[in-house]
Every structure is written in C-alpha cells, then in structure tokens.
Design an enzyme around this catalytic site. Structure first.
Site, PDB file in Angstrom:
ATOM      1  N   GLY A 142      -3.944  -5.955  -7.062  1.00  0.00           N
ATOM      2  CA  GLY A 142      -4.997  -4.945  -7.240  1.00  0.00           C
ATOM      3  C   GLY A 142      -6.285  -5.605  -7.700  1.00  0.00           C
ATOM      4  N   THR A 174       1.291 -11.749  -8.067  1.00  0.00           N
ATOM      5  CA  THR A 174       0.613 -12.805  -7.296  1.00  0.00           C
ATOM      6  C   THR A 174       0.944 -14.181  -7.871  1.00  0.00           C
ATOM      7  OG1 THR A 174      -1.167 -11.230  -6.873  1.00  0.00           O
ATOM      8  CG2 THR A 174      -1.665 -13.539  -6.463  1.00  0.00           C
ATOM      9  N   THR A 230      -5.963  -8.702 -14.437  1.00  0.00           N
ATOM     10  CA  THR A 230      -5.405  -7.362 -14.331  1.00  0.00           C
ATOM     11  C   THR A 230      -6.080  -6.474 -15.368  1.00  0.00           C
ATOM     12  OG1 THR A 230      -3.529  -5.921 -14.869  1.00  0.00           O
ATOM     13  CG2 THR A 230      -3.365  -8.164 -15.657  1.00  0.00           C
ATOM     14  N   ILE A 231      -6.414  -5.260 -14.961  1.00  0.00           N
ATOM     15  CA  ILE A 231      -6.990  -4.351 -15.955  1.00  0.00           C
ATOM     16  C   ILE A 231      -5.922  -3.941 -16.962  1.00  0.00           C
ATOM     17  CG2 ILE A 231      -8.775  -3.439 -14.408  1.00  0.00           C
ATOM     18  CD1 ILE A 231      -7.052  -0.799 -14.370  1.00  0.00           C
ATOM     19  N   ASP A 232      -4.638  -4.085 -16.575  1.00  0.00           N
ATOM     20  CA  ASP A 232      -3.554  -3.643 -17.464  1.00  0.00           C
ATOM     21  C   ASP A 232      -3.360  -4.558 -18.672  1.00  0.00           C
ATOM     22  OD1 ASP A 232      -3.201  -1.649 -15.658  1.00  0.00           O
ATOM     23  OD2 ASP A 232      -1.221  -2.267 -14.968  1.00  0.00           O
ATOM     24  N   GLY A 272      -2.022   1.869 -16.439  1.00  0.00           N
ATOM     25  CA  GLY A 272      -1.101   1.174 -17.352  1.00  0.00           C
ATOM     26  C   GLY A 272       0.316   1.549 -16.972  1.00  0.00           C
ATOM     27  N   ARG A 273       0.871   0.770 -16.051  1.00  0.00           N
ATOM     28  CA  ARG A 273       2.210   1.086 -15.516  1.00  0.00           C
ATOM     29  C   ARG A 273       3.285   0.929 -16.572  1.00  0.00           C
ATOM     30  NH1 ARG A 273       2.445   1.155 -10.157  1.00  0.00           N
ATOM     31  NH2 ARG A 273       4.694   0.960 -10.086  1.00  0.00           N
TER      32      ARG A 273
HETATM   33  O1  F6P Z   1      -1.810  -3.213 -11.889  1.00  0.00           O
HETATM   34  C1  F6P Z   1      -3.017  -2.583 -11.995  1.00  0.00           C
HETATM   35  C2  F6P Z   1      -2.919  -1.146 -11.595  1.00  0.00           C
HETATM   36  O2  F6P Z   1      -4.205  -0.663 -11.799  1.00  0.00           O
HETATM   37  C3  F6P Z   1      -1.873  -0.305 -12.297  1.00  0.00           C
HETATM   38  O3  F6P Z   1      -2.237   0.112 -13.571  1.00  0.00           O
HETATM   39  C4  F6P Z   1      -1.688   0.823 -11.326  1.00  0.00           C
HETATM   40  O4  F6P Z   1      -0.419   1.426 -11.460  1.00  0.00           O
HETATM   41  C5  F6P Z   1      -1.809   0.145 -10.025  1.00  0.00           C
HETATM   42  O5  F6P Z   1      -2.651  -0.974 -10.226  1.00  0.00           O
HETATM   43  C6  F6P Z   1      -2.366   1.015  -8.930  1.00  0.00           C
HETATM   44  O6  F6P Z   1      -2.311   0.308  -7.741  1.00  0.00           O
HETATM   45  P1  F6P Z   1      -2.806   0.847  -6.323  1.00  0.00           P
HETATM   46  O7  F6P Z   1      -4.243   0.461  -6.207  1.00  0.00           O
HETATM   47  O8  F6P Z   1      -1.957   0.134  -5.375  1.00  0.00           O
HETATM   48  O9  F6P Z   1      -2.642   2.323  -6.321  1.00  0.00           O
END
Ligand code: F6P
Length: 362
Positions: free
Chosen positions: A13, A119, A139-141, A184-185
């Site tokens: 992402g 990645t 990662t923003i997370d 934030g998964r």
């Molecule tokens: O890993 C970063 C993230 O922003 C997660 O917090 C989120 O669940 C995911 O990417 C969303 O990904 P996509 O752009 O594939 O919907």
C-alpha cells in the site's frame, strides 16, 4: 571500476513519503556517479521491460511534497506467488526466476526495496536467490519492528487528528456520539496516538478487544459529568471480546489479504441500541494514505533514502534502514519482519491514555 547501477521499487500500500525516499536515493546515488533504475508497480515491474527505467535528477525534481509514489505500487505483486489467468481461473505461479534474470540483465548490483512487512518478506526471499537487497520500512500502520517509526505514519496521524478536531465541534453542537474509524489492521497506533492528540473519549484498538457495555457505560457517565457528547476513535481491526474483526471482503479474488472495514458501523449499531443519544460514523479510509507528507515524514523519508545508498556503499545487504531514538541506523530485515509491532496493552502509552481519562474499551 565499473559504474554501479542500483534499482529501487515501492511495494504494498502506498503512503506519504515514498517519493521522498526515491528522491533521496537518486540524489545520493548521482553524487556517487551511480545509475538508478526505477522499477514500476513493485516487483511486477521486473516482468515488463518497459517498466524498468533510468531515474535522473530531473525525474525526481519537485516530488518531495507529493503523496503517493512516482513509481507506482501494488499489493498483489509477489513473484513467488504470482496470479495468472488460466482457463478462466486465477492460478498462483512462481515467476521469481524471471525476476532474478531481469535484475541480472539490467545490470542491477543492489536493489532498494521500499515496503512494509509483506514486501520486505518477499525481498528476503529474493536475497536467498542472490539479489543484494537493502530495505526501507514504510507503512502508515507503523507496525514494523526494529524501527521506532515508519514514514507515512506521522502524516496519517495528522489527518486522523484533524478529523477528530472537526468531529468534536459537530458532536458538541448536536450532543451526539461520533465514531471515527481509522486504518490499522492489526495494530492500533493511528487510533491510539491520534485519539490522544485529538482528545477522544474512547479509543478502540485491535490489541484490546472491547466490551461494548463498558463503552456505553463510560459515555453515560461522561454525560452525568456534563459531557453531552462523546468522540470515539476505532481502528478498523478493533473487535469485541469474544468476537472477530469486521471483514468487508474476503481474501482471494482481487484482494490478497482480507479487506477490513465496518467496525465503526458495528459500534454505532451496538451503541444506538442502548444509548439515547444519536450516533454517527465517519470512515476516514484512504484519506490517511494520501496527500502531502508532513514535515517529519519528508525529513525521515529523505534521510532513509540517503541511508539506503550508504548501506549499499558499505556492502551491508539484508539490512533495513531504521530510526531509533533520533538516530538513523540499520537493522536486519529478518528481525524487522519476525512479527508485527503491536501496542502493549500494559505499556506506558496505553497507561498514559487511561490516566488522561480515555476509555480503552476494557
Ligand atoms: O497496511 C496499510 C493499510 O492502510 C491498512 O491499514 C489497511 O487495512 C490496508 O492498507 C488497506 O489496503 P487497500 O488499499 O488494499 O484497501
């Protein structure tokens, strides 16, 4: 001595600051008279000759304040498990041989891989196939180990905090409960830090399964103390005790991992049933991944790019650049992807939030 040629790609992402890394790498490489090959759309780019192009100083001019990545990215690009269409069905095949031979053909002697957990795991596999790699964490997370912070996180925090500020005024006017669902998964860093910064009353994170009755009780008690509105921030991966994450789309098909989303609505529904107040939901979604990087992320990503080049120069492969305290350094990629960096429910950050009177769902 032959002129060095290095490659750079961005995978997974996107997040604010990717262009800062690309610019940092190109600038530091050009100072050494090295060539830089930019690979478009993550590892997928190696499968298409036209997606591998030389990057000059002109190519990176003016990109520092720009969100996204000039190289493009994908979160489906795993060359060890690459989706192809065969007889109307998606099949996963190993195309890593093709990737490795393209890297050789291009004369790339070191590859900078800018990505998150997924990645960087792929990068490690390519290392085993003999590709010299340096990692840059993004990662923003903020859920990568071995670095205090990843670039992109700070910008996402700013966006989430700004949203909380805006929700506060409308919540107060209408005496409502406002639920803000943020990304934030598995890790609740954005929810917790933006929640503290934005003065949230309740913060729900994946690391602390929530008890909805207690959340409702906290809102009622706040009302008794004169707080006629409440602001809740919930990470998309938050879930109730004994329950599970709210999945929007199962893994497979277009999505490699399951897509989360909907916990805000779930909370709103549950609270709506027990509270007399109106409850409204805002899902911040990809706004957190877009836009111009913050000052902090511009500086961090630029320095990460330079440090990646310095690691290549020193022959320190298999390392990921990182920030520890105020020092930019390096750590083995292997250590960074061992498991995700989660919030300690008994740690100082959670304790401080609770000391501030914020309800953490327990
Ligand atoms: O890993 C970063 C993230 O922003 C997660 O917090 C989120 O669940 C995911 O990417 C969303 O990904 P996509 O752009 O594939 O919907």
């Amino acid at each position: 001595m032959n002129k060095k040629r290095i490659g750079i790609l961005t995978g997974g992402g996107d997040c604010p600051g990717l262009n800062g890394v690309i610019r940092g790498v190109v600038r530091a490489a050009v100072r050494r008279d090295w060539d830089v090959v930019g690979i478009e759309d993550g590892f997928d780019g190696f499968l298409h000759q036209e997606k591998c192009r030389l990057l000059s100083l002109e190519d990176v001019r003016g990109i520092l304040p720009r969100g996204g990545t000039i190289l493009g990215t994908t979160n489906r690009g795993n060359p060890f498990s690459f989706p192809i269409m065969r007889e109307g069905k998606i099949e996963l095949v190993d195309v890593s041989d093709e990737v490795v031979s393209r890297i050789e053909l291009l004369g790339i002697s070191a590859l900078v891989v800018v990505g998150g957990d997924g990645t960087l795991k792929i990068a490690l596999e390519l290392m085993k196939r003999g590709v010299p790699i340096v990692g840059v964490p993004k990662t923003i997370d903020n859920d990568l180990l071995e670095t205090d912070v990843t670039f992109g996180f700070n910008t996402a925090l700013e966006t989430a905090t700004d949203a909380l500020d805006k929700l506060h005024s409308t919540a107060e006017s209408h005496h409502r409960v406002m639920v803000l669902e943020v990304m934030g998964r598995y890790a609740g860093w954005i929810a917790l830090e933006a929640g503290i910064a934005g003065g949230a009353d309740v913060i729900l994170i994946p690391e602390i399964p929530y008890d909805i009755e207690r959340v409702a009780q906290a809102i009622v008690e706040r009302g008794r103390r004169g707080g006629r509105f409440s602001v809740i921030v919930a990470a998309e991966g938050a879930y109730p005790k004994g329950g599970s994450r709210v999945v929007k789309e199962a893994a497979g098909g277009k999505s490699v991992v399951e897509r989360l989303g909907g916990v805000g609505e779930k909370i709103s529904h549950e609270l709506g049933g027990v509270l007399e107040m109106d409850v409204r939901v805002t899902v911040l979604g990809h706004l957190q991944r877009g836009g111009s990087p913050s000052t902090f992320d511009r500086c961090l990503s630029s320095r990460f790019g330079v440090q990646a080049v310095e690691l290549i120069e020193a022959g320190s492969f298999g390392q990921m650049v990182c920030l520890k305290g105020r020092q930019i350094g390096a750590a083995p990629i292997e250590d960074a992807v061992r498991h995700l960096k989660l919030i300690d429910p008994d740690g100082a950050l959670v304790r401080h939030a609770e000391e501030l009177g914020i309800m953490l769902g327990r």
